[in-house]
Motif scaffolding. Structure first.
Motif, mmCIF file in Angstrom:
data_model
loop_
_atom_site.group_PDB
_atom_site.id
_atom_site.type_symbol
_atom_site.label_atom_id
_atom_site.label_comp_id
_atom_site.label_asym_id
_atom_site.label_seq_id
_atom_site.Cartn_x
_atom_site.Cartn_y
_atom_site.Cartn_z
ATOM 1 N N TYR A 235 52.476 59.994 24.874
ATOM 2 C CA TYR A 235 53.620 60.715 23.772
ATOM 3 C C TYR A 235 53.594 59.586 22.638
ATOM 4 N N GLN A 236 53.270 60.300 21.470
ATOM 5 C CA GLN A 236 53.077 59.662 20.131
ATOM 6 C C GLN A 236 54.411 59.133 19.721
ATOM 7 N N GLU A 237 54.902 58.325 20.292
ATOM 8 C CA GLU A 237 56.143 57.640 19.862
ATOM 9 C C GLU A 237 56.135 56.516 18.837
ATOM 10 N N LEU A 238 57.202 55.502 18.354
ATOM 11 C CA LEU A 238 57.021 54.469 17.367
ATOM 12 C C LEU A 238 55.997 53.599 17.903
ATOM 13 N N PHE A 239 56.089 53.109 19.244
ATOM 14 C CA PHE A 239 55.226 51.848 19.646
ATOM 15 C C PHE A 239 53.808 52.483 19.771
ATOM 16 N N ARG A 240 53.390 53.509 20.237
ATOM 17 C CA ARG A 240 52.036 54.076 19.992
ATOM 18 C C ARG A 240 51.685 54.316 18.826
ATOM 19 N N ALA A 241 52.431 54.936 17.947
ATOM 20 C CA ALA A 241 52.079 55.119 16.458
ATOM 21 C C ALA A 241 51.513 53.684 15.868
ATOM 22 N N GLY A 242 52.223 52.566 15.940
ATOM 23 C CA GLY A 242 51.597 51.226 15.666
ATOM 24 C C GLY A 242 50.444 50.847 16.541
ATOM 25 N N ASP A 243 50.468 51.132 17.804
ATOM 26 C CA ASP A 243 49.249 50.448 18.592
ATOM 27 C C ASP A 243 47.994 51.484 17.956
ATOM 28 N N THR A 244 48.301 52.723 17.665
ATOM 29 C CA THR A 244 46.970 53.579 17.337
ATOM 30 C C THR A 244 46.587 52.893 15.739
ATOM 31 N N ILE A 245 47.291 52.594 15.054
ATOM 32 C CA ILE A 245 47.094 52.081 13.614
ATOM 33 C C ILE A 245 46.443 50.546 13.755
ATOM 34 N N SER A 246 46.834 49.921 14.686
ATOM 35 C CA SER A 246 46.392 48.607 15.034
ATOM 36 C C SER A 246 44.902 48.516 15.551
ATOM 37 N N SER A 247 44.750 49.623 16.226
ATOM 38 C CA SER A 247 43.234 49.863 16.782
ATOM 39 C C SER A 247 42.306 49.970 15.760
ATOM 40 N N ARG A 248 42.789 50.503 14.472
ATOM 41 C CA ARG A 248 41.853 50.738 13.242
ATOM 42 C C ARG A 248 41.936 49.783 12.506
ATOM 43 N N ASN A 249 42.975 49.143 12.220
ATOM 44 C CA ASN A 249 42.882 47.979 11.071
ATOM 45 C C ASN A 249 42.928 46.707 11.870
ATOM 46 N N LEU A 250 42.979 46.538 13.167
ATOM 47 C CA LEU A 250 42.811 45.234 13.844
ATOM 48 C C LEU A 250 44.013 44.367 13.339
ATOM 49 N N ALA A 251 45.214 45.050 12.818
ATOM 50 C CA ALA A 251 46.176 44.113 12.377
ATOM 51 C C ALA A 251 47.300 44.109 13.510
ATOM 52 N N VAL A 252 46.971 43.603 14.602
ATOM 53 C CA VAL A 252 47.797 43.554 15.860
ATOM 54 C C VAL A 252 49.215 43.324 15.616
ATOM 55 N N MET A 253 49.181 41.937 15.256
ATOM 56 C CA MET A 253 50.596 41.226 14.934
ATOM 57 C C MET A 253 51.428 41.949 13.916
ATOM 58 N N GLU A 254 50.754 42.124 12.919
ATOM 59 C CA GLU A 254 51.465 42.821 11.722
ATOM 60 C C GLU A 254 52.181 44.395 12.087
ATOM 61 N N MET A 255 51.109 45.221 12.916
ATOM 62 C CA MET A 255 51.826 46.431 13.518
ATOM 63 C C MET A 255 53.154 46.204 14.365
ATOM 64 N N LEU A 256 52.848 45.116 15.178
ATOM 65 C CA LEU A 256 53.975 44.714 16.308
ATOM 66 C C LEU A 256 55.430 44.629 15.393
ATOM 67 N N LEU A 257 55.092 43.669 14.227
ATOM 68 C CA LEU A 257 56.170 43.387 13.488
ATOM 69 C C LEU A 257 56.817 44.737 12.880
ATOM 70 N N VAL A 258 56.234 45.553 12.272
ATOM 71 C CA VAL A 258 56.551 46.865 11.770
ATOM 72 C C VAL A 258 57.361 47.583 13.024
ATOM 73 N N VAL A 259 56.936 47.753 13.950
ATOM 74 C CA VAL A 259 57.537 48.416 15.051
ATOM 75 C C VAL A 259 58.871 47.674 15.450
ATOM 76 N N THR A 260 58.871 46.236 15.207
ATOM 77 C CA THR A 260 60.034 45.483 15.572
ATOM 78 C C THR A 260 61.013 45.775 14.507
ATOM 79 N N VAL A 261 60.551 46.003 13.175
ATOM 80 C CA VAL A 261 61.812 46.202 12.267
ATOM 81 C C VAL A 261 62.130 47.555 12.354
ATOM 82 N N TRP A 262 61.541 48.442 12.751
ATOM 83 C CA TRP A 262 62.044 49.915 12.881
ATOM 84 C C TRP A 262 62.976 49.822 14.011
ATOM 85 N N TYR A 263 62.603 49.558 15.199
ATOM 86 C CA TYR A 263 63.510 49.110 16.228
ATOM 87 C C TYR A 263 64.815 48.500 15.855
ATOM 88 N N LEU A 264 65.038 47.629 15.342
ATOM 89 C CA LEU A 264 66.084 46.708 15.027
ATOM 90 C C LEU A 264 66.800 47.511 14.147
#
Length: 315
Positions: A235-264
């Protein structure tokens, strides 16, 4: 009783000397000050470590905070959370009523439901629903027939997995709220000729809301975070969206921080809403409503100014 007055130089009554004002000096709690300093230092070190990390590209974090895929994922997270919570609340109230029923069959069924769904992990339940086609390849309801793979979409599996699990917890919350209402209220309504269903709907549940609302708000916020588990069933929710983008641009930590900001952000908004909802239902049970966050800030600022003025006078 007559009051004795002293005499002045002219033999008349002496003027009263008003007593000196008592200067109250607040007690300094050095332990609290030390604890606050230590907490601020630790927080500052953590922020400094992340801010100064060369491996984190903060411009990428800012760029993807408003990315369309991330925003859509956040909206999907919000949608599955609201839908699952609505299913959990409705079914939970029904299970609570069944659990309190004098009918042993209904009470036993409700107990068994709660036992099963509280005793198994949410992730396992999600995969059970998602892979239901392995057991029932065809869904045949008589009036409707289709392949289970087409019926059990990721959204439906996520809705059933989260909603049915939440119903087990909401059943216990609702049951605790109903039991918190004095039994005399029920007896009085029955004496007035009200049915059991109407008594529950018009008398018991409105009073039980004061007990039900706080844990329900906590469950909603917990559901908002637990919804990240549905990424495992595609299911393409927030975490999976960030994981999908990080698999393309390899910015794993950056996308985890983006997802964290949205959850907060989402949890903060709903936490504020929960606070005012609890404050609304606290009317009638408390003589004075609890202060709002803004009122607390103003009170603390006034206290700080008063203490500062007292310290200046003492010095």
């Amino acid at each position: 009783m007559s009051e004795t007055h002293g005499t002045g130089e002219a033999g008349g009554p002496a003027e009263r000397v008003p007593p000196e004002a008592i200067l109250a000096v607040p007690v300094r709690h050095w332990g609290r000050v030390a604890g606050a300093v230590v907490a601020l230092v630790v927080l500052g070190l953590i922020v400094w470590a992340f801010a100064g990390a060369e491996s984190i590209q903060w411009d990428v974090v800012g760029e993807y905070l408003t990315d369309g895929t991330v925003v859509e994922g956040a909206l999907r997270t919000l949608w599955i959370t609201v839908a699952s919570m609505a299913l959990g609340v409705v079914l939970g109230v029904l299970l609570a009523v069944m659990r309190l029923s004098d009918n042993q069959v209904l009470s036993g069924v409700a107990w068994g439901y709660i036992w099963f769904f509280r005793g198994t992990p949410v992730l396992v339940q999600l995969f059970l629903w998602y892979n239901l086609a392995l057991v029932f390849p065809i869904l045949d309801l008589g009036f409707y027939r289709d392949e289970m793979n087409d019926v059990m979409t990721p959204f439906l599996a996520a809705l059933l997995g989260l909603g049915l699990n939440e119903a087990a917890y909401m059943a216990e919350i609702a049951r605790a709220g109903v039991l918190s209402v004095d039994h005399g209220q029920t007896e009085a309504s029955h004496a007035l000729g009200m049915s059991r269903a109407r008594t529950m709907r018009r008398i018991v549940l409105p009073q039980a809301m004061r007990v039900i609302i706080p844990p329900t708000g906590n469950e909603f916020i917990n559901m908002l975070k637990t919804s990240s588990l549905v990424s495992g069933i595609q299911y393409q929710e927030l975490f999976r969206a960030g994981d999908t983008i990080s698999s393309r641009n390899l910015a794993v930590m950056e996308m985890l921080l983006v997802v964290t900001v949205w959850y907060l952000f989402l949890t903060t908004v709903f936490s504020i809403g929960q606070y005012y909802l609890e404050r609304h239902y606290a009317r009638g049970s408390q003589r004075a409503l609890p202060p709002t966050p803004w009122q607390r800030v103003r009170t603390n600022l006034g206290t700080f100014r008063t203490r500062s003025a007292v310290r200046k006078e003492t010095t």
